[in-house]
Design a protein around this motif. Structure first.
Motif, PDB file in Angstrom:
ATOM      1  N   PRO A 160       0.802  -1.229   0.000  1.00 39.16           N
ATOM      2  CA  PRO A 160       0.000   0.000   0.000  1.00 39.16           C
ATOM      3  C   PRO A 160       0.829   1.270   0.000  1.00 39.16           C
ATOM      4  N   GLY A 161       2.140   1.157   0.272  1.00 34.96           N
ATOM      5  CA  GLY A 161       2.978   2.343   0.327  1.00 34.96           C
ATOM      6  C   GLY A 161       2.646   3.192   1.541  1.00 34.96           C
ATOM      7  N   GLY A 162       3.057   4.465   1.495  1.00 40.06           N
ATOM      8  CA  GLY A 162       2.783   5.364   2.612  1.00 40.06           C
ATOM      9  C   GLY A 162       3.342   4.820   3.910  1.00 40.06           C
ATOM     10  N   ARG A 169       7.266   3.750  11.086  1.00 36.70           N
ATOM     11  CA  ARG A 169       5.885   3.944  11.542  1.00 36.70           C
ATOM     12  C   ARG A 169       5.112   2.632  11.667  1.00 36.70           C
ATOM     13  N   SER A 170       5.393   1.676  10.793  1.00 39.32           N
ATOM     14  CA  SER A 170       4.608   0.440  10.754  1.00 39.32           C
ATOM     15  C   SER A 170       5.195  -0.685  11.591  1.00 39.32           C
ATOM     16  N   GLY A 207      10.807  -4.893  -4.059  1.00 39.96           N
ATOM     17  CA  GLY A 207      10.425  -3.506  -3.792  1.00 39.96           C
ATOM     18  C   GLY A 207       8.924  -3.314  -3.898  1.00 39.96           C
ATOM     19  N   ASN A 208       8.508  -2.091  -4.190  1.00 40.97           N
ATOM     20  CA  ASN A 208       7.065  -1.848  -4.275  1.00 40.97           C
ATOM     21  C   ASN A 208       6.494  -2.078  -5.678  1.00 40.97           C
ATOM     22  N   ARG A 209       7.326  -2.376  -6.638  1.00 39.28           N
ATOM     23  CA  ARG A 209       6.931  -2.702  -8.017  1.00 39.28           C
ATOM     24  C   ARG A 209       5.989  -1.639  -8.598  1.00 39.28           C
ATOM     25  N   ALA A 210       6.328  -0.388  -8.336  1.00 38.64           N
ATOM     26  CA  ALA A 210       5.506   0.716  -8.834  1.00 38.64           C
ATOM     27  C   ALA A 210       5.513   0.800 -10.356  1.00 38.64           C
ATOM     28  N   ASN A 211       6.425   0.064 -10.986  1.00 34.43           N
ATOM     29  CA  ASN A 211       6.493   0.086 -12.453  1.00 34.43           C
ATOM     30  C   ASN A 211       5.385  -0.722 -13.114  1.00 34.43           C
ATOM     31  N   ALA A 220      -2.133   3.728  -0.009  1.00 34.84           N
ATOM     32  CA  ALA A 220      -2.372   4.579   1.148  1.00 34.84           C
ATOM     33  C   ALA A 220      -2.474   6.038   0.712  1.00 34.84           C
ATOM     34  N   ALA A 221      -3.110   6.826   1.561  1.00 36.92           N
ATOM     35  CA  ALA A 221      -3.302   8.249   1.242  1.00 36.92           C
ATOM     36  C   ALA A 221      -1.966   8.961   1.052  1.00 36.92           C
TER      37      ALA A 221
END
Length: 352
Positions: A160-162, A169-170, A207-211, A220-221
């Motif tokens: 979810p990122g963020g 934080r998490s 990673g987050n694989r945003a590609n 996440a917001a």
């Protein structure tokens, strides 16, 4: 009984389940909301007709009219806010995980014992009707000795990122975010045996694989494509004092064909699959049977599970009864989760 005035601290996505459930609870009165983002807090206040809006949780806790709070904030604030709320004389429902560390968990437990207030940990899967049905079977010895459980919660693409992707934080990634649900459900249904050791692995490969294109997922917001400090996936073997064991694997992202959730328990008289579809396995007349109970839902009904959780919290606050997900269980779950992360870091089994 008098209605309880409720304050919700944290107005992010998970809080909506709390707001909706309190709004339908006859003995609860939604009274206040707090969020660092005032606009977001005011939006909740307008939607649920709340009298008080705060951006500092300390000001909310100072309001003597508030009886109980739901804590729906970042994991790294759970301990601080829970302890402050208890000492302010409020009952507390804190979202899972209880906190980030075992040390924090023990401090929360101490505050619960000091104040005598109710603290319920948001292990929402315990409150699903199917989970309670399975518990009835387990408690009545229909499965016999439950000696092995296996749980998977695999996302092929779902970081979810963020704040979810920010270990500060998490406290971690899929293990502490979604793994906690299936680990706790298995442990609860196994009778909550004492955990004695864990052996785990975590991987940071994709990673987050945003590609990735053409496949959407929840973000996440505060999603930030450039920030990700949590694991992609984790697996672990958890051993218990009674000889039982639990095998688990979870992921935010994995080169998998499809998302998968599976929760299975095995006893010496029978077994049960809770996810993806509730089925009991038993034996009669030298024949193995798959038994599918007639229920409203084959899998978890998330809104109803949250409603059951909130109903139980209100009842526990009003009667003084111990909730079915007490602080002690939150402490044990933090021992398991932190033990897995420690095991992965050291490359060895960890005694709890």
């Amino acid at each position: 009984m008098n209605k309880l005035n409720i304050g919700v601290i944290g107005a992010g996505s998970i809080s909506e389940m709390h707001f909706e459930s309190y709004a339908k609870q006859a003995n609860a009165n939604l009274y206040a909301v707090c969020d660092l983002n005032r606009q977001r807090a005011e939006e909740k206040a307008a939607k649920y007709n709340l009298e008080h809006v705060y951006t500092d949780y300390r000001e909310l806790l100072a309001n003597p009219e508030i009886d109980a709070v739901s804590i729906c904030t970042w994991n790294n604030t759970h301990a601080e806010i829970s302890i402050a709320a208890l000492r302010a004389g409020k009952h507390v429902l804190v979202e899972k995980p209880l906190c980030k560390t075992v040390e924090e968990a023990l401090r929360i437990q101490e505050a619960v014992h000091e104040t005598g207030k109710t603290l319920q940990v948001g292990f929402v899967r315990r409150y699903d009707a199917n989970a309670q049905l399975v518990k009835t079977f387990v408690d009545n010895d229909n499965l016999g000795e439950v000696y092995y459980a296996k749980a998977s919660c695999l996302r092929r693409l779902g970081n979810p990122g963020g704040w979810f992707a920010d270990s500060e934080r998490s406290g971690g990634g899929p293990l502490i975010d979604i793994g906690v649900h299936v680990i706790d459900l298995c442990w609860y249904l196994m009778g909550r045996p004492k955990p004695v050791s864990v052996s785990g692995n975590t991987y940071n490969k994709l990673g987050n694989r945003a590609n990735v294109r053409n496949l959407s997922f929840y973000k996440a917001a505060d999603y930030d494509v450039d920030h990700n400090t949590v694991e992609d996936m984790a697996n672990a073997l958890i051993r218990f004092e009674n000889g039982a064991s639990l095998l688990v694997d979870v992921s935010f992202t994995l080169h998998a064909k499809k998302d998968e959730i599976a929760v299975k328990l095995y006893g010496d008289k029978g077994g049960v699959e809770i996810e993806p579809e509730l089925v009991f396995v038993t034996e009669m007349h030298d024949t193995i049977l798959n038994v599918s109970p007639q229920t409203d839902a084959k899998s978890i009904n998330v809104p109803q599970a949250f409603q059951n959780e909130i109903n139980h919290f209100i009842e526990s606050c009003q009667t003084g009864s111990t909730p079915i997900s007490p602080v002690e269980d939150g402490v044990n779950m933090m021992k398991i989760l932190c033990g897995i992360y420690e095991s992965a870091a050291k490359g060895q089994e960890i005694k709890l």
